[in-house]
Design an enzyme around this catalytic site. Structure first.
Site, PDB file in Angstrom:
ATOM      1  N   LYS A   1      -0.597  -5.961  -7.028  1.00 16.19           N
ATOM      2  CA  LYS A   1      -1.216  -4.729  -6.513  1.00 16.19           C
ATOM      3  C   LYS A   1      -0.341  -3.520  -6.852  1.00 16.19           C
ATOM      4  O   LYS A   1      -0.837  -2.483  -7.282  1.00 16.19           O
ATOM      5  CB  LYS A   1      -1.417  -4.828  -4.998  1.00 16.19           C
ATOM      6  CG  LYS A   1      -2.480  -5.837  -4.603  1.00 16.19           C
ATOM      7  CD  LYS A   1      -3.852  -5.366  -5.029  1.00 16.19           C
ATOM      8  CE  LYS A   1      -4.894  -6.441  -4.925  1.00 16.19           C
ATOM      9  NZ  LYS A   1      -6.159  -6.131  -5.554  1.00 16.19           N
TER      10      LYS A   1
ATOM     11  N   TYR B   1       1.337 -11.853  -5.367  1.00 16.59           N
ATOM     12  CA  TYR B   1       0.077 -11.142  -5.108  1.00 16.59           C
ATOM     13  C   TYR B   1       0.351  -9.654  -4.863  1.00 16.59           C
ATOM     14  O   TYR B   1      -0.260  -8.779  -5.466  1.00 16.59           O
ATOM     15  CB  TYR B   1      -0.652 -11.761  -3.902  1.00 16.59           C
ATOM     16  CG  TYR B   1      -1.726 -10.847  -3.359  1.00 16.59           C
ATOM     17  CD1 TYR B   1      -2.900 -10.640  -4.066  1.00 16.59           C
ATOM     18  CD2 TYR B   1      -1.544 -10.157  -2.153  1.00 16.59           C
ATOM     19  CE1 TYR B   1      -3.876  -9.769  -3.591  1.00 16.59           C
ATOM     20  CE2 TYR B   1      -2.503  -9.291  -1.670  1.00 16.59           C
ATOM     21  CZ  TYR B   1      -3.670  -9.097  -2.395  1.00 16.59           C
ATOM     22  OH  TYR B   1      -4.623  -8.228  -1.932  1.00 16.59           O
TER      23      TYR B   1
ATOM     24  N   SER C   1      -3.450  -2.634  -1.397  1.00 20.66           N
ATOM     25  CA  SER C   1      -3.170  -3.367  -0.174  1.00 20.66           C
ATOM     26  C   SER C   1      -1.926  -2.812   0.503  1.00 20.66           C
ATOM     27  O   SER C   1      -1.005  -2.300  -0.166  1.00 20.66           O
ATOM     28  CB  SER C   1      -2.936  -4.835  -0.558  1.00 20.66           C
ATOM     29  OG  SER C   1      -2.292  -5.506   0.485  1.00 20.66           O
TER      30      SER C   1
HETATM   31  N1  LIG Z   1      -9.131  -9.355   2.349  1.00 22.23           N
HETATM   32  C1  LIG Z   1      -7.961  -8.747   2.519  1.00 22.23           C
HETATM   33  O1  LIG Z   1      -7.269  -8.974   3.506  1.00 22.23           O
HETATM   34  C2  LIG Z   1      -7.466  -7.738   1.491  1.00 22.23           C
HETATM   35  C3  LIG Z   1      -6.439  -6.866   1.844  1.00 22.23           C
HETATM   36  C4  LIG Z   1      -5.980  -5.960   0.905  1.00 22.23           C
HETATM   37  C5  LIG Z   1      -6.529  -5.930  -0.371  1.00 22.23           C
HETATM   38  N2  LIG Z   1      -7.529  -6.794  -0.699  1.00 22.23           N
HETATM   39  C6  LIG Z   1      -8.073  -6.737  -2.054  1.00 22.23           C
HETATM   40  O2  LIG Z   1      -9.436  -6.387  -1.984  1.00 22.23           O
HETATM   41  C7  LIG Z   1     -10.166  -7.016  -3.035  1.00 22.23           C
HETATM   42  C8  LIG Z   1     -11.329  -7.779  -2.436  1.00 22.23           C
HETATM   43  O3  LIG Z   1     -10.815  -8.714  -1.499  1.00 22.23           O
HETATM   44  P1  LIG Z   1     -11.755  -9.729  -0.720  1.00 22.23           P
HETATM   45  O4  LIG Z   1     -11.095 -10.023   0.572  1.00 22.23           O
HETATM   46  O5  LIG Z   1     -13.142  -9.243  -0.739  1.00 22.23           O
HETATM   47  O6  LIG Z   1     -11.588 -10.998  -1.660  1.00 22.23           O
HETATM   48  P2  LIG Z   1     -12.700 -12.008  -2.207  1.00 22.23           P
HETATM   49  O7  LIG Z   1     -11.975 -13.120  -2.870  1.00 22.23           O
HETATM   50  O8  LIG Z   1     -13.680 -12.334  -1.151  1.00 22.23           O
HETATM   51  O9  LIG Z   1     -13.428 -11.103  -3.311  1.00 22.23           O
HETATM   52  C9  LIG Z   1     -12.910 -10.929  -4.605  1.00 22.23           C
HETATM   53  C10 LIG Z   1     -14.044 -11.213  -5.565  1.00 22.23           C
HETATM   54  O10 LIG Z   1     -13.554 -11.038  -6.904  1.00 22.23           O
HETATM   55  C11 LIG Z   1     -14.081 -12.101  -7.706  1.00 22.23           C
HETATM   56  N3  LIG Z   1     -13.141 -12.245  -8.839  1.00 22.23           N
HETATM   57  C12 LIG Z   1     -11.842 -12.614  -8.824  1.00 22.23           C
HETATM   58  N4  LIG Z   1     -11.352 -12.623 -10.080  1.00 22.23           N
HETATM   59  C13 LIG Z   1     -12.367 -12.241 -10.903  1.00 22.23           C
HETATM   60  C14 LIG Z   1     -12.490 -12.057 -12.302  1.00 22.23           C
HETATM   61  N5  LIG Z   1     -11.476 -12.276 -13.133  1.00 22.23           N
HETATM   62  N6  LIG Z   1     -13.677 -11.647 -12.794  1.00 22.23           N
HETATM   63  C15 LIG Z   1     -14.733 -11.408 -11.981  1.00 22.23           C
HETATM   64  N7  LIG Z   1     -14.692 -11.591 -10.645  1.00 22.23           N
HETATM   65  C16 LIG Z   1     -13.504 -11.994 -10.112  1.00 22.23           C
HETATM   66  C17 LIG Z   1     -14.149 -13.295  -6.783  1.00 22.23           C
HETATM   67  O11 LIG Z   1     -15.089 -14.251  -7.209  1.00 22.23           O
HETATM   68  C18 LIG Z   1     -14.565 -12.648  -5.465  1.00 22.23           C
HETATM   69  O12 LIG Z   1     -15.973 -12.613  -5.328  1.00 22.23           O
HETATM   70  C19 LIG Z   1      -9.185  -7.901  -3.774  1.00 22.23           C
HETATM   71  O13 LIG Z   1      -8.709  -7.198  -4.906  1.00 22.23           O
HETATM   72  C20 LIG Z   1      -8.072  -8.078  -2.759  1.00 22.23           C
HETATM   73  O14 LIG Z   1      -6.833  -8.310  -3.379  1.00 22.23           O
HETATM   74  C21 LIG Z   1      -8.010  -7.692   0.210  1.00 22.23           C
END
Ligand SMILES: NC(=O)c1ccc[n+]([C@@H]2O[C@H](COP(=O)([O-])OP(=O)(O)OC[C@H]3O[C@@H](n4cnc5c(N)ncnc54)[C@H](O)[C@@H]3O)[C@@H](O)[C@H]2O)c1
Length: 329
Positions: A152, A148, A124
């Site tokens: 990362k 958070y 991120s």
């Molecule tokens: N959305 C954003 O703005 C953003 C920005 C930068 C980084 N990210 C990173 O990208 C990744 C995906 O983000 P997103 O927006 O799709 O989030 P999201 O919450 O929609 O998706 C994450 C998924 O991981 C699953 N999950 C969490 N912990 C778990 C575990 N222990 N075992 C199995 N499944 C698990 C959740 O059920 C969910 O479906 C994350 O790692 C997030 O930190 C997101």
């Protein structure tokens, strides 16, 4: 390629599954559904017309993860699974460190055991901390403003050490900026639990009347209109970035920003949303939110020159697709 997508039922993961399948790859999803719904897997199948193998598994559970690896022959892993709410990470730091660090360590350990040598990690822009934008991959990282962001940065360090110690292994860290938008079908999109933490689902829920007013956190930042500036990227552009990244992996460590390189303020985003969708979004200005920085946008040059990837969709496309998805809910 046969690709394991952890967190593939989530927002970015589900869109990436669609792009991977449409590029000819096979995907297997591992997700414990703590922040997503199993119906999303059906929607991915509906959009692509292809079967997705799904396991409801917690990635911190090593024996379960091992069991799945023993049944498949994965070529690559894209590790999205993680908790992502900045605010919640401040009130529940241990949950965030436990889930995000342990999940990453477990998936790495099992991938080493089974010789799966390509690993793409969802990082991120928060790892840049309060550096000055545009953020460049070579910048020294500054402390993230919340647990958070620290998870990362720590996962990045774990992966850097792992790749150093294991020759022939490839790790790509993708630092995302602010994904918004939804698949053009309106079938999949961002589905937050409770009050949204991210701006776009907040805007769409206010527009739909589910929430009364949008809260804009601060209008006294040193930006053109005083509201925070972010680099919004269409989630399908981001998804395509993963396809290219996994297809062009090289030995060792690679780091890429996935952003557009353009900053948009909160007020600009609200205005474009209202104009494109012909609907009002009432808002109020409140205090700044602790940990928010004034501006955050990418230098997106490295991904373009090395991967040949560039975000294509505009803010108008993003607000149109986000609204279509919300209306379908
Ligand atoms: N959305 C954003 O703005 C953003 C920005 C930068 C980084 N990210 C990173 O990208 C990744 C995906 O983000 P997103 O927006 O799709 O989030 P999201 O919450 O929609 O998706 C994450 C998924 O991981 C699953 N999950 C969490 N912990 C778990 C575990 N222990 N075992 C199995 N499944 C698990 C959740 O059920 C969910 O479906 C994350 O790692 C997030 O930190 C997101």
């Amino acid at each position: 390629m046969n690709i394991l997508v952890t967190g593939g039922a989530g927002y970015i993961g589900s869109h990436t599954c669609v792009s991977l399948i449409e590029s000819g790859h096979t995907v297997t999803v591992m997700d414990n559904l703590c922040n997503s719904k199993v119906e999303t897997i059906d929607k991915i199948e509906l959009i692509t017309g292809k079967k997705v193998t799904f396991y409801n598994i917690d990635v911190t559970n090593e024996s379960e993860v091992d069991r799945i690896f023993s049944k498949h022959d994965f070529d690559a892993i894209i590790h999205f699974a993680g908790l992502k709410s900045v605010g919640e990470s401040v009130s529940k730091p241990l949950d965030y460190y436990y889930n995000n660090l342990l999940g990453t360590i477990v998936v790495c350990r099992v991938s080493l055991k089974y010789g799966v040598k390509r690993f793409v990690f969802s990082s991120s822009a928060t790892v840049y901390g309060d550096n000055e934008s545009p953020f460049v991959e070579t910048m020294k990282l500054l402390p993230a403003a919340n647990p958070y962001g620290e998870t990362k940065a720590m996962c990045e360090r774990i992966l850097m050490d792992m790749v150093k110690a294991n020759s022939g292994y490839s790790v790509t860290l993708l630092r995302y900026f602010n994904p918004i938008g939804a698949h053009e079908s309106g079938l999949i999109g961002e589905l937050p639990n409770g009050i949204p933490n991210n701006l776009m689902p907040y805007i769409t829920q206010v527009a739909k009347g589910k929430l009364e007013k949008l809260k804009i956190f601060g209008n006294d930042y040193p930006t053109a209109d005083g509201t925070g500036v972010r680099d919004y990227i269409h989630v399908m552009d981001l998804a395509e970035g993963h396809v290219v990244a996994v297809e062009k992996m090289k030995d060792g460590l690679q780091i890429y920003n996935l952003g557009t390189g353009k900053g948009t303020s909160v007020l600009q985003l609200v205005n474009v949303f209202e104009e494109v969708n012909g609907i009002r979004v009432p808002y109020e200005i409140t205090d700044r939110r602790p940990g928010d920085i004034a501006e955050c946008y990418a230098d997106a040059g490295k991904a373009e020159s090395e991967l040949g990837w560039k975000a294509r969709q505009t803010i108008r496309d993003m607000v149109r697709d986000s609204w279509r998805f919300e209306q379908n809910l």
